[in-house]
Design a protein around this motif. Structure first.
Motif, PDB file in Angstrom:
ATOM      1  N   GLU A 229      26.801  48.717  41.367  1.00  9.85           N
ATOM      2  CA  GLU A 229      25.593  47.917  41.149  1.00  9.85           C
ATOM      3  C   GLU A 229      25.549  46.717  42.096  1.00  9.85           C
ATOM      4  OE1 GLU A 229      23.429  45.428  37.528  1.00  9.85           O
ATOM      5  OE2 GLU A 229      24.909  46.988  37.059  1.00  9.85           O
ATOM      6  N   ALA A 230      26.676  46.030  42.245  1.00  8.44           N
ATOM      7  CA  ALA A 230      26.724  44.873  43.140  1.00  8.44           C
ATOM      8  C   ALA A 230      26.564  45.305  44.605  1.00  8.44           C
ATOM      9  CB  ALA A 230      28.042  44.126  42.961  1.00  8.44           C
ATOM     10  N   GLU A 231      27.135  46.456  44.947  1.00  7.62           N
ATOM     11  CA  GLU A 231      27.006  46.967  46.309  1.00  7.62           C
ATOM     12  C   GLU A 231      25.540  47.198  46.659  1.00  7.62           C
ATOM     13  OE1 GLU A 231      28.136  50.997  48.885  1.00  7.62           O
ATOM     14  OE2 GLU A 231      28.793  50.798  46.798  1.00  7.62           O
ATOM     15  N   PHE A 232      24.807  47.882  45.789  1.00 11.07           N
ATOM     16  CA  PHE A 232      23.412  48.173  46.061  1.00 11.07           C
ATOM     17  C   PHE A 232      22.564  46.908  46.057  1.00 11.07           C
ATOM     18  CE2 PHE A 232      24.460  52.629  45.104  1.00 11.07           C
ATOM     19  CZ  PHE A 232      23.854  53.222  46.191  1.00 11.07           C
ATOM     20  N   ALA A 233      22.947  45.933  45.249  1.00  5.26           N
ATOM     21  CA  ALA A 233      22.210  44.667  45.245  1.00  5.26           C
ATOM     22  C   ALA A 233      22.275  43.997  46.611  1.00  5.26           C
ATOM     23  CB  ALA A 233      22.763  43.739  44.165  1.00  5.26           C
ATOM     24  N   GLU A 234      23.446  44.077  47.251  1.00  2.00           N
ATOM     25  CA  GLU A 234      23.582  43.483  48.579  1.00  2.00           C
ATOM     26  C   GLU A 234      22.773  44.257  49.616  1.00  2.00           C
ATOM     27  OE1 GLU A 234      24.753  40.666  48.975  1.00  2.00           O
ATOM     28  OE2 GLU A 234      26.000  40.375  47.202  1.00  2.00           O
ATOM     29  N   TYR A 235      22.774  45.583  49.537  1.00  2.00           N
ATOM     30  CA  TYR A 235      21.969  46.370  50.476  1.00  2.00           C
ATOM     31  C   TYR A 235      20.487  46.054  50.298  1.00  2.00           C
ATOM     32  CZ  TYR A 235      25.962  49.250  51.829  1.00  2.00           C
ATOM     33  OH  TYR A 235      27.163  49.686  52.332  1.00  2.00           O
ATOM     34  N   ASP A 236      20.052  45.919  49.039  1.00  2.00           N
ATOM     35  CA  ASP A 236      18.650  45.585  48.792  1.00  2.00           C
ATOM     36  C   ASP A 236      18.313  44.222  49.373  1.00  2.00           C
ATOM     37  OD1 ASP A 236      18.390  47.982  47.444  1.00  2.00           O
ATOM     38  OD2 ASP A 236      18.554  47.103  45.436  1.00  2.00           O
ATOM     39  N   GLU A 237      19.226  43.268  49.207  1.00  2.00           N
ATOM     40  CA  GLU A 237      19.010  41.933  49.772  1.00  2.00           C
ATOM     41  C   GLU A 237      18.962  41.993  51.300  1.00  2.00           C
ATOM     42  OE1 GLU A 237      18.370  38.996  48.593  1.00  2.00           O
ATOM     43  OE2 GLU A 237      18.446  39.485  46.463  1.00  2.00           O
TER      44      GLU A 237
END
Length: 332
Positions: A229-237
């Motif tokens: 979840e945190a990984e994808f949050a960074e990609y989205d950012e």
């Protein structure tokens, strides 16, 4: 043309190129029946090359900067810019040749010394690299940058403890030197101190939210820790921070999605990346490779997954300003 430069410096590359198109039209109109002013044309072509370099389109940048040098032979700034593109393409010998020429014309060119130090280090000539940094230090333009480059030499040599110390010295000399926080984060991470690495990356992002390299490095750390979840949050950012103008955030998010079995959404991201950079063969190859994996998975078959790109990889694209950690400041 000044508006184009201003847009490039803020990362608005499409707007920069549009203003350069306008400037070229005005230059042609002003020169009706005659040749355009060579100096103005050289500057315009150079700025196109710079913009392409910042976009990570290094081959095109080399071509454009070569044209600018045909119009203004020996221009030190253009030579340094082309050297940076050559280095990003893994051609240090060509980079050194350009930097030698630039420094032959201007021995006190601070940026040329820093870039040649980096190039000598990439060629394994640490003594020459340190000599260039010593000369740059004598110019006393920005001590923090020189210290940071010395720190990077330590880091690239695997001397991570020394790198942490040296990056700290660079930060003490200039607390706003965000690139040094990124370099120290890499050294901390190599030493196994993930918490310190994350703290440095977060600090860098607090000062520059669109610092793409730092954002994607955090995604990589989250991936290593199994925090999807945190990984994808960074990609989205990363996608949001670059306003959809760069292909690489989409490519890396696509690979992460594919690795987690989200094949349809991965294909969507690859499609977006190809719309941004339709001529980038590496993006197209990765999209096709993952598409084959998706088709095989849909058919209940097993296919070998392509190797994922690491955030500091140089295999298909690396831009100091838009992506990589390879430069010393926003200017490189």
């Amino acid at each position: 043309m000044e508006r184009a430069v201003a847009h490039r410096q803020t990362g608005a590359y499409a707007a920069a190129l549009a203003h350069l198109d306008e400037a070229e039209s005005r230059l042609a109109a002003d020169a009706t029946g005659t040749e355009p002013d060579p100096a103005s044309l050289a500057r315009l072509v150079r700025e196109r090359g710079e913009t392409r370099r910042h976009l990570g389109q290094f081959e095109e940048a080399v071509t454009l900067l070569g044209r600018a040098l045909d119009l203004a032979p020996g221009d030190p700034g253009t030579l340094v810019s082309r050297a940076s593109a050559h280095l990003s393409l893994g051609r240090p010998e060509l980079a050194v040749a350009d930097l030698d020429q630039a420094l032959g014309a201007r021995p006190d060119h601070f940026w040329a010394l820093l870039k040649r130090a980096r190039t000598h280090d990439s060629l394994g000539d640490r003594e020459a690299a340190l000599a260039d940094l010593a000369r740059a230090a004598e110019l006393a333009q920005d001590p923090a940058l020189v210290i940071g480059e010395r720190a990077e030499i330590h880091r690239r040599a695997g001397e991570h403890t020394a790198a942490v110390v040296a990056f700290g010295e660079a930060i003490a000399a200039d607390p706003g030197y965000l690139w040094a926080y990124g370099g120290r984060a890499m050294a901390h991470h190599a030493l196994g101190d993930t918490a310190a690495a994350v703290a440095d990356l977060r600090h860098a992002l607090s000062g520059k939210p669109d610092y793409l390299w730092a954002r994607l490095r955090l995604a990589e750390i989250h991936h290593e820790q199994g925090s999807c979840e945190a990984e994808f949050a960074e990609y989205d950012e990363a996608v949001a921070a670059t306003g959809g103008r760069l292909a690489r955030p989409y490519v890396l998010r696509a690979q992460a999605r594919a690795a987690h079995g989200e094949h349809e959404r991965a294909v969507e991201d690859f499609d977006r990346a190809l719309r941004i950079e339709p001529g980038d063969e590496r993006v197209r190859e990765l999209a096709e490779e993952w598409a084959r994996v998706y088709v095989a998975a849909s058919a209940g078959e097993t296919a070998t997954e392509p190797a994922a790109e690491a955030p500091d990889a140089t295999s298909w694209r690396r831009s100091d300003s838009s992506w990589g950690h390879g430069g010393t400041s926003a200017g490189w």
